[in-house]
Design an enzyme around this catalytic site. Sequence first.
Site, PDB file in Angstrom:
ATOM      1  CG  HIS A   1      -1.977   1.076   1.203  1.00 50.84           C
ATOM      2  ND1 HIS A   1      -3.300   0.847   1.503  1.00 50.84           N
ATOM      3  CD2 HIS A   1      -1.906   2.399   0.917  1.00 50.84           C
ATOM      4  CE1 HIS A   1      -3.991   1.976   1.417  1.00 50.84           C
ATOM      5  NE2 HIS A   1      -3.151   2.944   1.065  1.00 50.84           N
TER       6      HIS A   1
ATOM      7  CG  HIS B   1      -1.478   6.253  -2.248  1.00 51.48           C
ATOM      8  ND1 HIS B   1      -2.612   6.026  -2.984  1.00 51.48           N
ATOM      9  CD2 HIS B   1      -1.768   5.866  -0.974  1.00 51.48           C
ATOM     10  CE1 HIS B   1      -3.565   5.530  -2.192  1.00 51.48           C
ATOM     11  NE2 HIS B   1      -3.073   5.423  -0.962  1.00 51.48           N
TER      12      HIS B   1
ATOM     13  CB  THR C   1       0.200   6.063  -9.525  1.00 48.31           C
ATOM     14  OG1 THR C   1       0.178   7.491  -9.616  1.00 48.31           O
ATOM     15  CG2 THR C   1       0.308   5.458 -10.922  1.00 48.31           C
ATOM     16  CB  THR C   2      -4.754   8.613  -9.478  1.00 50.31           C
ATOM     17  OG1 THR C   2      -4.657   8.363  -8.073  1.00 50.31           O
ATOM     18  CG2 THR C   2      -6.196   8.738  -9.900  1.00 50.31           C
TER      19      THR C   2
ATOM     20  CE  LYS D   1      -2.523  12.249 -10.168  1.00 51.17           C
ATOM     21  NZ  LYS D   1      -1.880  10.941 -10.077  1.00 51.17           N
TER      22      LYS D   1
ATOM     23  CG  ASP E   1      -9.255  11.149  -6.827  1.00 52.79           C
ATOM     24  OD1 ASP E   1     -10.283  11.365  -6.156  1.00 52.79           O
ATOM     25  OD2 ASP E   1      -8.225  11.819  -6.708  1.00 52.79           O
TER      26      ASP E   1
ATOM     27  N   GLY F   1      -8.604   8.193  -2.551  1.00 51.55           N
ATOM     28  CA  GLY F   1      -9.027   9.595  -2.614  1.00 51.55           C
ATOM     29  C   GLY F   1      -9.766   9.980  -1.344  1.00 51.55           C
TER      30      GLY F   1
ATOM     31  CD  GLU G   1      -8.217   6.876   4.317  1.00 51.08           C
ATOM     32  OE1 GLU G   1      -8.793   6.846   3.215  1.00 51.08           O
ATOM     33  OE2 GLU G   1      -7.070   7.324   4.466  1.00 51.08           O
TER      34      GLU G   1
ATOM     35  CG  ASP H   1       0.263   8.676   1.136  1.00 44.09           C
ATOM     36  OD1 ASP H   1       0.239   8.561  -0.090  1.00 44.09           O
ATOM     37  OD2 ASP H   1      -0.756   8.561   1.850  1.00 44.09           O
TER      38      ASP H   1
HETATM   39  C1  6MZ Z   1      -7.099   7.888   0.527  1.00 37.85           C
HETATM   40  C2  6MZ Z   1      -5.130   8.440  -0.519  1.00 37.85           C
HETATM   41  C3  6MZ Z   1      -4.446   8.429   0.719  1.00 37.85           C
HETATM   42  O1  6MZ Z   1      -2.367   8.347  -7.063  1.00 37.85           O
HETATM   43  O2  6MZ Z   1      -1.476  10.652  -7.404  1.00 37.85           O
HETATM   44  N1  6MZ Z   1      -4.247   8.749  -1.459  1.00 37.85           N
HETATM   45  N2  6MZ Z   1      -6.440   8.164  -0.603  1.00 37.85           N
HETATM   46  N3  6MZ Z   1      -6.518   7.872   1.749  1.00 37.85           N
HETATM   47  C4  6MZ Z   1      -5.197   8.144   1.890  1.00 37.85           C
HETATM   48  N4  6MZ Z   1      -4.682   8.149   3.161  1.00 37.85           N
HETATM   49  C5  6MZ Z   1      -3.954   9.207   3.708  1.00 37.85           C
HETATM   50  N5  6MZ Z   1      -3.160   8.711   0.482  1.00 37.85           N
HETATM   51  C6  6MZ Z   1      -3.050   8.895  -0.866  1.00 37.85           C
HETATM   52  O3  6MZ Z   1      -1.052   9.433  -5.253  1.00 37.85           O
HETATM   53  C7  6MZ Z   1      -1.746  10.376  -4.476  1.00 37.85           C
HETATM   54  C8  6MZ Z   1      -3.214  10.038  -4.419  1.00 37.85           C
HETATM   55  O4  6MZ Z   1      -3.405   8.821  -3.671  1.00 37.85           O
HETATM   56  C9  6MZ Z   1      -4.594   8.880  -2.901  1.00 37.85           C
HETATM   57  C10 6MZ Z   1      -5.232  10.230  -3.175  1.00 37.85           C
HETATM   58  O5  6MZ Z   1      -6.181  10.096  -4.217  1.00 37.85           O
HETATM   59  C11 6MZ Z   1      -4.046  11.051  -3.657  1.00 37.85           C
HETATM   60  O6  6MZ Z   1      -4.428  12.128  -4.485  1.00 37.85           O
HETATM   61  P1  6MZ Z   1      -1.217   9.292  -6.838  1.00 37.85           P
HETATM   62  O7  6MZ Z   1       0.100   8.738  -7.285  1.00 37.85           O
END
Ligand code: 6MZ
Length: 356
Positions: free
Chosen positions: A13, A15, A97-98, A100, A160, A191, A221, A297
Amino acid sequence: MEWINSLPKIELHAHLNGSIRDSTLLELAKVLGEKGVIVFADVEDVIRKNDRSLSEVFKLFDLIHKITTDHQTVTRITREVVEDFALENVVYLELRTTPKRNDSIGMSKRSYMEAVLEGLRSVSEVDTDFVTESNSQKIRNACDGVRRKKIYVRLLLSIDRRETTESAMETVKLALEMRNVGVVVGIDLSGNPLVGEWSTFLPALQFAKDNDLYITLHCGEVPNSKEIQAMLDFKPHRIGHACFFEDDDWEKLKSFRIPVEICLTSNIITKSISSIDIHHFADLYNAKHPLIICTDDFGVFSTSLCNEYALAVRSFGLSKREAFTLARSAIDATFAEDEVKQQLMLIFDSASPESL
Ligand code: 6MZ
């Protein structure tokens, strides 16, 4: 706890845009500041702040996306994230990753993902394996004779919660196309949990599931019992967080044996869990429910996977052997092919807890 660094680890997990080095983010922000696109001082403050509520985290992501969303930067951050995980002995990484779209710079969801793939190809600090063995285009970086770290990387495409059904469906279709390359294995729903409705994403997620993509959902969450129950009934292959579960939810989760991605520091910093000693890690661990320690993160929360393991060891009194067994048990929860799972078992078998 030096041994935690040597422990082989699996990250499921993470991002991409939450896992950027502070130094890289500041460097990029400075350039955009000089061009007048952003005010550098504002960015510096936000980046350096360590204590953030969940809603502040999503504001920060909007800022990060402004700084990072061009093809070249996406390639760079992908390379750095993979290298950073490999250097702390992560042997298998499922990076999410999202995809875009940004018409003003000619970016489509597909070209965004191609930039991510280019990032994987450009890793040179460590050996990477990000396509399946059966694929004739197997890409492996040359070994320089010194014993180098090796990391398997697979990708999840995130939807997202701000997206429409059509946009979510576009992501799923892209994942299906990219699955043929071997590197994309599934879909994540993430998101701001206060935004969007489960019914918006369900058609795309169901389509993904029907086409044998793996699914992981950010679930619970924030308090939302109706959504949590609907998500569990969907029977995703994994979920992340599970901070606001009630008795019924725990019961369902456990009876379905859905593995949980646990992000301790993230949950504490965002105050989703008020203190580590009441974190659900302990109950799930004692119930022998499948769980995986993850970072979420590492850039945004200033952590690392080593740090997350150290926190679990300290907070829940795990022995070295227990931490090793926990790290190894993550193999079952990966979305990797059987062949990779077997390789991972060999890696763990060659690193017994006594040898750490
Ligand atoms: C929910 C999260 C997150 O996809 O642009 N993201 N979504 N809960 C969390 N907990 C803190 N942490 C990250 O990475 C950033 C994106 O991941 C999701 C959010 O949509 C965020 O914009 P990417 O690489």
